[in-house]
Design a protein around this motif. Structure first.
Motif, PDB file in Angstrom:
ATOM      1  N   SER A  64       0.822  -1.212   0.000  1.00  0.00           N
ATOM      2  CA  SER A  64       0.000   0.000   0.000  1.00  0.00           C
ATOM      3  C   SER A  64       0.856   1.263   0.000  1.00  0.00           C
ATOM      4  O   SER A  64       0.588   2.214  -0.747  1.00  0.00           O
ATOM      5  N   ASN A  65       1.922   1.287   0.829  1.00  0.00           N
ATOM      6  CA  ASN A  65       2.771   2.479   0.888  1.00  0.00           C
ATOM      7  C   ASN A  65       3.535   2.695  -0.426  1.00  0.00           C
ATOM      8  O   ASN A  65       3.697   3.828  -0.890  1.00  0.00           O
ATOM      9  N   THR A  66       3.997   1.590  -1.008  1.00  0.00           N
ATOM     10  CA  THR A  66       4.722   1.706  -2.284  1.00  0.00           C
ATOM     11  C   THR A  66       3.800   2.223  -3.387  1.00  0.00           C
ATOM     12  O   THR A  66       4.177   3.095  -4.185  1.00  0.00           O
ATOM     13  N   ALA A  67       2.579   1.691  -3.403  1.00  0.00           N
ATOM     14  CA  ALA A  67       1.628   2.156  -4.417  1.00  0.00           C
ATOM     15  C   ALA A  67       1.285   3.633  -4.230  1.00  0.00           C
ATOM     16  O   ALA A  67       1.175   4.396  -5.203  1.00  0.00           O
ATOM     17  N   GLN A  68       1.132   4.065  -2.980  1.00  0.00           N
ATOM     18  CA  GLN A  68       0.813   5.464  -2.715  1.00  0.00           C
ATOM     19  C   GLN A  68       1.931   6.376  -3.218  1.00  0.00           C
ATOM     20  O   GLN A  68       1.671   7.422  -3.839  1.00  0.00           O
ATOM     21  N   THR A  69       3.179   5.981  -2.980  1.00  0.00           N
ATOM     22  CA  THR A  69       4.314   6.786  -3.427  1.00  0.00           C
ATOM     23  C   THR A  69       4.376   6.868  -4.953  1.00  0.00           C
ATOM     24  O   THR A  69       4.579   7.948  -5.537  1.00  0.00           O
ATOM     25  N   GLN A  70       4.183   5.727  -5.602  1.00  0.00           N
ATOM     26  CA  GLN A  70       4.259   5.709  -7.059  1.00  0.00           C
ATOM     27  C   GLN A  70       3.117   6.503  -7.704  1.00  0.00           C
ATOM     28  O   GLN A  70       3.309   7.214  -8.695  1.00  0.00           O
ATOM     29  N   LEU A  71       1.917   6.387  -7.139  1.00  0.00           N
ATOM     30  CA  LEU A  71       0.781   7.125  -7.693  1.00  0.00           C
ATOM     31  C   LEU A  71       0.979   8.630  -7.558  1.00  0.00           C
ATOM     32  O   LEU A  71       0.670   9.405  -8.470  1.00  0.00           O
ATOM     33  N   LYS A  72       1.502   9.082  -6.417  1.00  0.00           N
ATOM     34  CA  LYS A  72       1.759  10.508  -6.245  1.00  0.00           C
ATOM     35  C   LYS A  72       2.813  10.991  -7.229  1.00  0.00           C
ATOM     36  O   LYS A  72       2.716  12.095  -7.776  1.00  0.00           O
ATOM     37  N   GLU A  73       3.815  10.180  -7.470  1.00  0.00           N
ATOM     38  CA  GLU A  73       4.861  10.569  -8.417  1.00  0.00           C
ATOM     39  C   GLU A  73       4.317  10.653  -9.841  1.00  0.00           C
ATOM     40  O   GLU A  73       4.628  11.593 -10.585  1.00  0.00           O
ATOM     41  N   VAL A  74       3.483   9.667 -10.218  1.00  0.00           N
ATOM     42  CA  VAL A  74       2.962   9.645 -11.588  1.00  0.00           C
ATOM     43  C   VAL A  74       2.041  10.832 -11.841  1.00  0.00           C
ATOM     44  O   VAL A  74       2.191  11.570 -12.821  1.00  0.00           O
ATOM     45  N   PHE A  75       1.067  11.039 -10.952  1.00  0.00           N
ATOM     46  CA  PHE A  75       0.092  12.103 -11.174  1.00  0.00           C
ATOM     47  C   PHE A  75       0.686  13.493 -10.924  1.00  0.00           C
ATOM     48  O   PHE A  75       0.149  14.478 -11.439  1.00  0.00           O
ATOM     49  N   GLY A  76       1.756  13.574 -10.169  1.00  0.00           N
ATOM     50  CA  GLY A  76       2.379  14.865  -9.950  1.00  0.00           C
ATOM     51  C   GLY A  76       3.119  15.391 -11.157  1.00  0.00           C
ATOM     52  O   GLY A  76       3.467  16.569 -11.207  1.00  0.00           O
ATOM     53  N   ASN A  77       3.374  14.524 -12.147  1.00  0.00           N
ATOM     54  CA  ASN A  77       4.099  14.929 -13.352  1.00  0.00           C
ATOM     55  C   ASN A  77       3.179  15.205 -14.537  1.00  0.00           C
ATOM     56  O   ASN A  77       3.678  15.406 -15.656  1.00  0.00           O
ATOM     57  N   MET A  78       1.875  15.203 -14.334  1.00  0.00           N
ATOM     58  CA  MET A  78       0.942  15.462 -15.435  1.00  0.00           C
ATOM     59  C   MET A  78      -0.271  16.221 -14.917  1.00  0.00           C
ATOM     60  O   MET A  78      -0.581  16.170 -13.718  1.00  0.00           O
ATOM     61  N   THR A  79      -0.913  16.922 -15.821  1.00  0.00           N
ATOM     62  CA  THR A  79      -2.133  17.650 -15.467  1.00  0.00           C
ATOM     63  C   THR A  79      -3.311  16.680 -15.392  1.00  0.00           C
ATOM     64  O   THR A  79      -3.203  15.512 -15.792  1.00  0.00           O
ATOM     65  N   PHE A  80      -4.420  17.203 -14.872  1.00  0.00           N
ATOM     66  CA  PHE A  80      -5.602  16.352 -14.747  1.00  0.00           C
ATOM     67  C   PHE A  80      -6.130  15.933 -16.112  1.00  0.00           C
ATOM     68  O   PHE A  80      -6.549  14.781 -16.298  1.00  0.00           O
ATOM     69  N   THR A  81      -6.091  16.844 -17.055  1.00  0.00           N
ATOM     70  CA  THR A  81      -6.553  16.504 -18.411  1.00  0.00           C
ATOM     71  C   THR A  81      -5.669  15.443 -19.034  1.00  0.00           C
ATOM     72  O   THR A  81      -6.153  14.507 -19.685  1.00  0.00           O
ATOM     73  N   GLN A  82      -4.355  15.553 -18.832  1.00  0.00           N
ATOM     74  CA  GLN A  82      -3.443  14.534 -19.348  1.00  0.00           C
ATOM     75  C   GLN A  82      -3.673  13.193 -18.664  1.00  0.00           C
ATOM     76  O   GLN A  82      -3.593  12.139 -19.306  1.00  0.00           O
TER      77      GLN A  82
END
Length: 312
Positions: A100-118
């Protein structure tokens, strides 16, 4: 475990252990299932049996920020199976919390590099990136990742309302733009059509005017030819009678005068610059035919001074 220390992994089938010396190691896990309503349900378990089949792990919903500052609730599913039971139990203290912690970190990293539309249009790329990153990390824990799926990608209520308003405004703007473009195209086509109509009417009028001009010119030429032929014939007739064209014209005017002289005022005089000897014979013939008016005193014929009273 034998006396609290790892001894072996019991394979499926019949296995023999030493009572009070050998004891199974308990394993805490969260089983993910889909109930009859189609909802995902997580059931915590604490067992010493580990399922080696492909299973589903539900990463709990969590909030992440996109590059443009939109807060999004993300819920993902991981399809996996356990390859190495020893690593899954002993390489990490709590496998469930670690995943769960690893997934949370990866998801924050992925979505932090793109806009909501992207992010809305890049779910397949996000899944492929998570598989690649999770596979390297989870391999050390005995987990083999088959695939990843983003189950939900929802903005907050206020953000959702703002996005709806923005979407409605954008669609209204596009609708107005499309209508404006349609009106502009319609006006352009109408103007082109009107221009073509006027051009065709002008060409038709020009052609009609040219045809009328040609017809009138031809008619005038034919009339001139006919008049010329008549004049030639008349001249030949005058010459054959031994007269001249001037005499003919004077006689013609005098005859026209005689036609209208009785309609004018009485007691008028006519002065003729013309020899009237020939006309006296005509007058005498008229008097013989119609007679003369009887009066108390006989009228005397005027001398040939080319001055006569008006005829009755």
């Amino acid at each position: 475990e034998r006396l609290g220390r790892f001894a072996r992994v019991l394979k499926p089938g019949v296995s023999f252990i030493i009572p009070f010396i050998d004891s199974p190691r308990s394993f805490q896990w969260r089983m993910t299932q889909i109930d009859s309503n189609g909802s995902i349900v997580d059931t915590p378990t604490n067992s010493y049996r580990i399922d080696l089949r492909e299973s589903v792990f539900n990463f709990l919903r969590q909030e992440v920020f996109t590059k443009d500052g939109v807060v999004v609730d993300v819920n993902a599913l991981m399809y996996y199976h356990i390859d190495d039971v020893l690593k899954a139990v002993y390489e990490v203290d709590d496998l469930q919390v670690a995943l769960s912690n690893t997934a949370q970190t990866q998801l924050k990293e992925v979505f932090g590099n793109m806009t909501f539309t992207q992010a809305l249009g890049s779910q397949q790329q996000i899944n492929e990136h998570l598989i690649k990153e999770f596979a390297k990390t989870f391999f050390n824990w005995g987990i083999h990742v088959e695939r990843m799926e983003l189950l939900d990608l929802l903005p907050k209520a206020q953000t959702s309302q703002a996005m709806k308003k923005q979407m409605i405004a954008e669609r209204s703007r596009r609708g107005e733009f499309i209508r404006s473009e349609g009106n502009k195209a319609s006006m352009r086509l109408v103007a082109e059509g009107t221009k073509m109509v006027k051009l065709n009417n002008g060409l038709a009028e020009q052609e009609a005017t040219r045809k009328r001009s040609e017809g009138e010119a031809g008619a005038k030429v034919e009339l001139a030819r006919a008049e010329s032929s008549v004049l030639d014939s008349l001249a030949e007739a005058i010459i054959s009678d031994g007269a001249s064209n001037v005499q003919y014209q004077l006689a013609q005017r005098f005859m026209d005068l005689l036609k209208t002289v009785n309609e004018s005022v009485d007691n008028k005089k006519i002065f003729l610059p013309y020899q009237v000897q020939g006309l006296r014979g005509m007058v005498d013939e008229v008097m013989l035919t119609y007679g003369t008016e009887q009066s108390e005193a006989p009228k005397r014929v005027a001398p040939p001074s080319q001055q006569y009273s008006a005829l009755d």
